[in-house]
Design a protein around this motif. Structure first.
Motif, PDB file in Angstrom:
ATOM      1  N   LEU A  96      50.479  49.979  58.107  1.00 35.86           N
ATOM      2  CA  LEU A  96      51.572  49.146  57.609  1.00 35.86           C
ATOM      3  C   LEU A  96      52.883  49.667  58.178  1.00 35.86           C
ATOM      4  O   LEU A  96      53.148  50.870  58.157  1.00 35.86           O
ATOM      5  CB  LEU A  96      51.601  49.206  56.082  1.00 35.86           C
ATOM      6  N   VAL A  97      53.726  48.758  58.669  1.00 39.94           N
ATOM      7  CA  VAL A  97      54.943  49.157  59.369  1.00 39.94           C
ATOM      8  C   VAL A  97      56.159  48.461  58.750  1.00 39.94           C
ATOM      9  O   VAL A  97      56.237  47.227  58.736  1.00 39.94           O
ATOM     10  CB  VAL A  97      54.851  48.784  60.870  1.00 39.94           C
ATOM     11  N   PRO A  98      57.137  49.215  58.229  1.00 39.78           N
ATOM     12  CA  PRO A  98      58.384  48.614  57.736  1.00 39.78           C
ATOM     13  C   PRO A  98      59.119  47.890  58.856  1.00 39.78           C
ATOM     14  O   PRO A  98      58.934  48.216  60.039  1.00 39.78           O
ATOM     15  CB  PRO A  98      59.186  49.825  57.234  1.00 39.78           C
ATOM     16  N   PRO A  99      59.971  46.930  58.542  1.00 39.98           N
ATOM     17  CA  PRO A  99      60.590  46.092  59.574  1.00 39.98           C
ATOM     18  C   PRO A  99      61.476  46.842  60.562  1.00 39.98           C
ATOM     19  O   PRO A  99      61.568  46.436  61.723  1.00 39.98           O
ATOM     20  CB  PRO A  99      61.404  45.072  58.765  1.00 39.98           C
ATOM     21  N   ALA A 100      62.134  47.908  60.127  1.00 38.25           N
ATOM     22  CA  ALA A 100      63.057  48.615  61.017  1.00 38.25           C
ATOM     23  C   ALA A 100      62.559  50.003  61.405  1.00 38.25           C
ATOM     24  O   ALA A 100      63.346  50.842  61.844  1.00 38.25           O
ATOM     25  CB  ALA A 100      64.443  48.718  60.380  1.00 38.25           C
ATOM     26  N   LEU A 101      61.250  50.227  61.273  1.00 36.61           N
ATOM     27  CA  LEU A 101      60.721  51.501  61.739  1.00 36.61           C
ATOM     28  C   LEU A 101      60.911  51.581  63.256  1.00 36.61           C
ATOM     29  O   LEU A 101      60.597  50.617  63.975  1.00 36.61           O
ATOM     30  CB  LEU A 101      59.228  51.614  61.410  1.00 36.61           C
ATOM     31  N   PRO A 102      61.453  52.684  63.797  1.00 33.55           N
ATOM     32  CA  PRO A 102      61.641  52.774  65.247  1.00 33.55           C
ATOM     33  C   PRO A 102      60.357  52.485  66.011  1.00 33.55           C
ATOM     34  O   PRO A 102      59.314  53.085  65.748  1.00 33.55           O
ATOM     35  CB  PRO A 102      62.091  54.232  65.431  1.00 33.55           C
ATOM     36  N   GLU A 103      60.415  51.554  66.939  1.00 30.60           N
ATOM     37  CA  GLU A 103      59.223  51.131  67.669  1.00 30.60           C
ATOM     38  C   GLU A 103      58.577  52.270  68.436  1.00 30.60           C
ATOM     39  O   GLU A 103      57.347  52.322  68.582  1.00 30.60           O
ATOM     40  CB  GLU A 103      59.581  50.002  68.632  1.00 30.60           C
ATOM     41  N   ALA A 134      60.008  56.057  57.273  1.00 31.96           N
ATOM     42  CA  ALA A 134      61.037  57.080  57.291  1.00 31.96           C
ATOM     43  C   ALA A 134      61.346  57.429  55.833  1.00 31.96           C
ATOM     44  O   ALA A 134      60.575  57.070  54.924  1.00 31.96           O
ATOM     45  CB  ALA A 134      62.278  56.562  58.011  1.00 31.96           C
ATOM     46  N   CYS A 135      62.452  58.104  55.563  1.00 32.33           N
ATOM     47  CA  CYS A 135      62.841  58.410  54.193  1.00 32.33           C
ATOM     48  C   CYS A 135      64.359  58.382  54.072  1.00 32.33           C
ATOM     49  O   CYS A 135      65.074  58.320  55.086  1.00 32.33           O
ATOM     50  CB  CYS A 135      62.287  59.760  53.744  1.00 32.33           C
ATOM     51  N   ALA A 136      64.847  58.424  52.837  1.00 27.93           N
ATOM     52  CA  ALA A 136      66.293  58.508  52.618  1.00 27.93           C
ATOM     53  C   ALA A 136      66.748  59.951  52.751  1.00 27.93           C
ATOM     54  O   ALA A 136      67.739  60.249  53.409  1.00 27.93           O
ATOM     55  CB  ALA A 136      66.655  57.953  51.244  1.00 27.93           C
ATOM     56  N   ASP A 148      64.452  54.861  49.563  1.00 26.74           N
ATOM     57  CA  ASP A 148      65.404  53.972  48.900  1.00 26.74           C
ATOM     58  C   ASP A 148      65.235  52.506  49.300  1.00 26.74           C
ATOM     59  O   ASP A 148      66.117  51.680  49.039  1.00 26.74           O
ATOM     60  CB  ASP A 148      66.841  54.421  49.155  1.00 26.74           C
ATOM     61  N   GLY A 149      64.103  52.172  49.908  1.00 26.02           N
ATOM     62  CA  GLY A 149      63.847  50.781  50.253  1.00 26.02           C
ATOM     63  C   GLY A 149      64.613  50.277  51.456  1.00 26.02           C
ATOM     64  O   GLY A 149      64.673  49.066  51.682  1.00 26.02           O
ATOM     65  N   SER A 150      65.196  51.174  52.241  1.00 26.58           N
ATOM     66  CA  SER A 150      65.894  50.761  53.456  1.00 26.58           C
ATOM     67  C   SER A 150      64.897  50.153  54.445  1.00 26.58           C
ATOM     68  O   SER A 150      63.685  50.359  54.321  1.00 26.58           O
ATOM     69  CB  SER A 150      66.610  51.952  54.089  1.00 26.58           C
ATOM     70  N   PRO A 151      65.387  49.407  55.450  1.00 29.99           N
ATOM     71  CA  PRO A 151      64.481  48.707  56.366  1.00 29.99           C
ATOM     72  C   PRO A 151      63.492  49.609  57.097  1.00 29.99           C
ATOM     73  O   PRO A 151      62.411  49.151  57.469  1.00 29.99           O
ATOM     74  CB  PRO A 151      65.441  48.027  57.347  1.00 29.99           C
ATOM     75  N   GLN A 153      61.978  52.006  55.694  1.00 33.24           N
ATOM     76  CA  GLN A 153      61.054  52.499  54.663  1.00 33.24           C
ATOM     77  C   GLN A 153      60.263  51.369  54.005  1.00 33.24           C
ATOM     78  O   GLN A 153      59.192  51.601  53.465  1.00 33.24           O
ATOM     79  CB  GLN A 153      61.844  53.262  53.592  1.00 33.24           C
ATOM     80  N   GLY A 154      60.804  50.174  54.053  1.00 27.77           N
ATOM     81  CA  GLY A 154      60.080  49.026  53.527  1.00 27.77           C
ATOM     82  C   GLY A 154      60.105  48.927  52.015  1.00 27.77           C
ATOM     83  O   GLY A 154      60.761  49.712  51.322  1.00 27.77           O
ATOM     84  N   ARG A 155      59.361  47.960  51.506  1.00 30.97           N
ATOM     85  CA  ARG A 155      59.301  47.741  50.067  1.00 30.97           C
ATOM     86  C   ARG A 155      58.579  48.900  49.388  1.00 30.97           C
ATOM     87  O   ARG A 155      57.715  49.534  49.961  1.00 30.97           O
ATOM     88  CB  ARG A 155      58.558  46.430  49.760  1.00 30.97           C
ATOM     89  N   ARG A 156      58.932  49.126  48.142  1.00 27.74           N
ATOM     90  CA  ARG A 156      58.360  50.250  47.396  1.00 27.74           C
ATOM     91  C   ARG A 156      56.830  50.174  47.351  1.00 27.74           C
ATOM     92  O   ARG A 156      56.136  51.174  47.486  1.00 27.74           O
ATOM     93  CB  ARG A 156      58.940  50.263  45.976  1.00 27.74           C
ATOM     94  N   ARG A 157      56.294  48.989  47.192  1.00 32.78           N
ATOM     95  CA  ARG A 157      54.844  48.856  46.982  1.00 32.78           C
ATOM     96  C   ARG A 157      54.022  49.253  48.201  1.00 32.78           C
ATOM     97  O   ARG A 157      52.856  49.601  48.068  1.00 32.78           O
ATOM     98  CB  ARG A 157      54.505  47.431  46.558  1.00 32.78           C
ATOM     99  N   ILE A 158      54.618  49.210  49.406  1.00 34.05           N
ATOM    100  CA  ILE A 158      53.807  49.545  50.578  1.00 34.05           C
ATOM    101  C   ILE A 158      53.502  51.031  50.646  1.00 34.05           C
ATOM    102  O   ILE A 158      52.593  51.448  51.377  1.00 34.05           O
ATOM    103  CB  ILE A 158      54.466  49.074  51.893  1.00 34.05           C
ATOM    104  N   THR A 159      54.235  51.850  49.890  1.00 28.83           N
ATOM    105  CA  THR A 159      53.930  53.281  49.845  1.00 28.83           C
ATOM    106  C   THR A 159      53.164  53.652  48.579  1.00 28.83           C
ATOM    107  O   THR A 159      52.901  54.830  48.342  1.00 28.83           O
ATOM    108  CB  THR A 159      55.223  54.112  49.912  1.00 28.83           C
TER     109      THR A 159
END
Length: 229
Positions: A96-103, A134-136, A148-151, A153-159
């Motif tokens: 699973l990949v958050p939207p702004a995880l570095p490619e 990533a993390c805050a 903190d749910g930043s792009p 890191q994605g939505r809380r539920r994916i972790t």
């Protein structure tokens, strides 16, 4: 001021955005309530002991491991290879990949990437083998990772649903010594998730069971040399 007015005033102050404490309301010459302007005294210890940057990062790694997280160290160049190795070692066929995880973090792996989508059901998330975020920031004294749910890191539920979480911490920029110092850097309006090791619980006989209400395996990658890039 009546007791009723006192209670209602405290409710109003509790719902306000300004600073507040538990002292009785105060008014200026015009009768306006200015008690919210009083700062709360914070006299507690902000940090336990004095450590340099290296010692702080080492303490984080030690406490993460104490909570049974698996700690890895690398630099920005080696990060894609480390993530690929961790996914392969776990036998993951999807991540699973958050939207702004570095490619570039996933350029070394051919594991199928699953996007973080609002419409994904818990069952669909449960079918994903791993998640990379990533993390805050990370707190050295408690071995805690904060999301903190930043792009990136994605939505809380994916972790919380996938069984395997790989979390990347940029050192030393994202490492703070203590909880008080962490709170100064965190936005309280964000959906904060505090993670100290993999999900676990114990029964009355103290038999530890992992993966009850979150990932069974937490792997933390401490990445040096990258700053906030």
């Amino acid at each position: 001021m009546s007791s009723r007015d006192l209670i209602l005033d405290r409710v109003r102050r509790a719902l306000a955005d300004g600073r507040r404490d538990d002292t009785p309301p105060a008014a200026d010459e015009a009768g306006r309530d200015v008690s919210y302007e009083q700062a709360v005294p914070r006299t507690y210890l902000r940090e336990h002991g004095e450590r340099d940057v290296t010692e702080t990062v080492d303490l984080l790694a030690e406490n993460l491991a104490d909570y049974r997280a698996i700690v890895h160290r690398t630099d920005t160049t080696g990060l894609p290879g480390v993530i690929a190795e961790l996914l392969a070692a776990h036998g993951s066929s999807s991540v699973l990949v958050p939207p702004a995880l570095p490619e570039e973090w996933l350029t070394a792996t051919e594991v199928a990437q699953v996007a973080d989508r609002a419409e994904s059901t818990p069952r669909e998330l449960d079918e994903v083998d791993s998640v990379v975020t990533a993390c805050a920031l990370a707190i050295a004294e408690t071995g805690t990772i904060v999301l903190d749910g930043s792009p990136d890191q994605g939505r809380r539920r994916i972790t919380l649903v996938p069984d395997h979480h790989i979390c990347v911490v940029r050192v030393p920029d994202q490492v703070v010594p203590s909880v008080p110092l962490a709170l100064e850097r965190l936005d309280p309006t964000r959906p904060l998730t505090w993670i100290s090791g993999p999900s676990a619980t114990s029964d009355i006989e103290l038999d530890r069971v992992e993966g009850v209400h979150g990932p069974r395996t937490l792997e933390v990658v401490l990445v040096s040399g990258g700053g906030d890039e």
